[in-house]
Design a protein around this motif. Structure first.
Motif, short mmCIF file in Angstrom:
data_model
loop_
_atom_site.label_atom_id
_atom_site.label_comp_id
_atom_site.label_asym_id
_atom_site.label_seq_id
_atom_site.Cartn_x
_atom_site.Cartn_y
_atom_site.Cartn_z
N UNK A 161 0.83 -1.22 0.00
CA UNK A 161 0.00 0.00 0.00
C UNK A 161 0.86 1.26 0.00
N UNK A 162 1.98 1.22 0.70
CA UNK A 162 2.84 2.40 0.76
C UNK A 162 3.35 2.79 -0.62
N UNK A 163 3.60 1.80 -1.46
CA UNK A 163 4.03 2.09 -2.83
C UNK A 163 2.89 2.66 -3.66
N UNK A 164 1.70 2.12 -3.47
CA UNK A 164 0.53 2.66 -4.17
C UNK A 164 0.30 4.12 -3.77
N UNK A 165 0.39 4.39 -2.48
CA UNK A 165 0.10 5.73 -1.97
C UNK A 165 1.12 6.75 -2.50
N UNK A 166 2.33 6.32 -2.77
CA UNK A 166 3.31 7.24 -3.34
C UNK A 166 2.86 7.75 -4.72
N UNK A 167 2.14 6.91 -5.44
CA UNK A 167 1.63 7.31 -6.75
C UNK A 167 0.27 8.00 -6.66
N UNK A 168 -0.57 7.53 -5.72
CA UNK A 168 -1.94 8.05 -5.58
C UNK A 168 -2.15 8.39 -4.11
N UNK A 169 -1.79 9.61 -3.68
CA UNK A 169 -1.77 9.95 -2.25
C UNK A 169 -3.10 9.77 -1.52
N UNK A 170 -4.23 9.99 -2.17
CA UNK A 170 -5.52 9.88 -1.48
C UNK A 170 -6.19 8.53 -1.69
N UNK A 171 -5.41 7.53 -2.06
CA UNK A 171 -5.95 6.23 -2.44
C UNK A 171 -6.80 5.58 -1.36
N UNK A 172 -6.43 5.74 -0.10
CA UNK A 172 -7.07 5.00 1.00
C UNK A 172 -8.24 5.74 1.64
N UNK A 173 -8.64 6.85 1.07
CA UNK A 173 -9.66 7.68 1.71
C UNK A 173 -11.01 6.98 1.83
N UNK A 174 -11.29 6.03 0.93
CA UNK A 174 -12.58 5.33 0.96
C UNK A 174 -12.46 3.88 1.43
N UNK A 175 -11.31 3.52 1.96
CA UNK A 175 -11.10 2.16 2.49
C UNK A 175 -10.60 2.27 3.92
N UNK A 176 -11.49 2.54 4.87
CA UNK A 176 -11.07 2.84 6.25
C UNK A 176 -10.34 1.68 6.94
N UNK A 177 -10.67 0.45 6.60
CA UNK A 177 -10.01 -0.67 7.26
C UNK A 177 -8.58 -0.82 6.77
N UNK A 178 -8.37 -0.64 5.49
CA UNK A 178 -7.01 -0.65 4.97
C UNK A 178 -6.20 0.52 5.52
N UNK A 179 -6.82 1.67 5.60
CA UNK A 179 -6.15 2.84 6.16
C UNK A 179 -5.75 2.60 7.61
N UNK A 180 -6.63 1.96 8.38
CA UNK A 180 -6.34 1.69 9.79
C UNK A 180 -5.13 0.78 9.94
N UNK A 181 -5.08 -0.29 9.15
CA UNK A 181 -3.94 -1.20 9.22
C UNK A 181 -2.67 -0.50 8.76
N UNK A 182 -2.78 0.24 7.68
CA UNK A 182 -1.63 1.00 7.17
C UNK A 182 -1.04 1.91 8.25
N UNK A 183 -1.89 2.64 8.94
CA UNK A 183 -1.41 3.56 9.97
C UNK A 183 -0.82 2.82 11.16
N UNK A 184 -1.42 1.69 11.54
CA UNK A 184 -0.87 0.90 12.64
C UNK A 184 0.56 0.44 12.32
N UNK A 185 0.73 -0.09 11.12
CA UNK A 185 2.01 -0.69 10.77
C UNK A 185 3.10 0.36 10.60
N UNK A 186 2.82 1.44 9.88
CA UNK A 186 3.89 2.43 9.65
C UNK A 186 4.30 3.14 10.92
N UNK A 187 3.48 3.03 11.97
CA UNK A 187 3.83 3.65 13.25
C UNK A 187 4.46 2.68 14.24
N UNK A 188 4.69 1.43 13.82
CA UNK A 188 5.46 0.52 14.65
C UNK A 188 6.90 1.02 14.74
N UNK A 189 7.50 0.91 15.89
CA UNK A 189 8.81 1.51 16.14
C UNK A 189 9.84 1.15 15.07
N UNK A 190 10.01 -0.13 14.82
CA UNK A 190 11.02 -0.56 13.86
C UNK A 190 10.74 -0.07 12.45
#
Length: 232
Positions: A161-190
């Motif tokens: 998803x991170x690669x998709x979002x680089x091309x289409x920044x607002x891609x996840x605006x209508x997929x709240x569950x994907x957005x939620x997982x995306x935000x959880x993972x990118x905010x993991x410490x490592x």
């Protein structure tokens, strides 16, 4: 880790990127070893370290690992990201298979003749897969792909998803569950540390396409100039 961990690949993300994310989530320090010339690749192949004569190559714990799918599963096991039981492990594998198909479009985007064609391809692939991903996440309780904590399915899905979002920044605006997982993972410490580090290669572009063709001594995409410049 008993020795230095090394990841050998082209000078870019490509098929090594899921392994980098799995190393990052486990907070395992590693070094990118870029293969930038045909001679580098010949030397690596001659070393006997490539089990199937293919990159990426991960040197870890005294082993030489190839095939990204094997690497991410090994790292998932040692880090506890492979579900809590056999059923959850199975569902992680099922998700991973679909995510591999989904991610292919992102890996091919830089090779397209124009930005518009790349975005169209990505949007079509997203439209095909995102409803299925959202439904499975909803069936699991809305928080994760599998089980009740982050698994490697969430991690490799977010990497794609991170690669998709680089091309289409607002891609996840209508997929709240994907957005939620995306935000959880990118905010993991490592993961967060990795994404802001020098180990993270930039978004693939023409230079990456040229670098890969140079190393493999193969033709460039048809839309580029002097497409056979590296063909031996």
């Amino acid at each position: 880790m008993s020795k230095e961990v090394k990841l050998h690949y082209f000078l870019g993300r490509g098929r090594a990127e899921t392994t980098r994310w799995m190393l990052a989530i486990n907070q395992i320090s590693f070094n990118n070893i870029p293969i930038t010339t045909p001679e580098n690749l010949i030397e690596l192949r001659g070393s006997g370290k490539l089990p199937f004569d293919q990159m990426p190559l991960l040197e870890i714990n005294g082993m030489n690992l190839s095939q990204s799918s094997g690497m991410i599963r090994y790292l998932a096991r040692i880090g506890g990201y492979y579900g809590e039981n056999d059923k959850e492990a199975l569902y992680c594998d099922m998700f991973a298979g679909a995510i591999t198909d989904f991610a292919e479009a992102a890996m091919q985007a830089a090779f397209q003749p124009s930005k518009e064609i790349a975005i169209k391809m990505l949007q079509e692939r997203f439209n095909k897969f995102s409803p299925k991903f959202e439904l499975r996440i909803k069936e699991n309780g809305n928080n994760f792909c599998v089980g009740n904590k982050i698994s490697f399915a969430d991690i490799i899905l977010t990497e794609a998803l991170s690669s998709y979002v680089e091309w289409i920044p607002d891609l996840l605006k209508n997929t709240p569950l994907l957005l939620s997982i995306y935000e959880k993972v990118i905010n993991q410490t490592g993961i967060k540390l990795y994404l802001s580090s020098e180990l993270r290669y930039p978004k693939p572009a023409e230079k990456y396409v040229i670098d890969v063709a140079r190393v493999l001594q193969r033709a460039l995409p048809a839309h580029m100039s002097d497409i056979n410049r590296f063909v031996n």
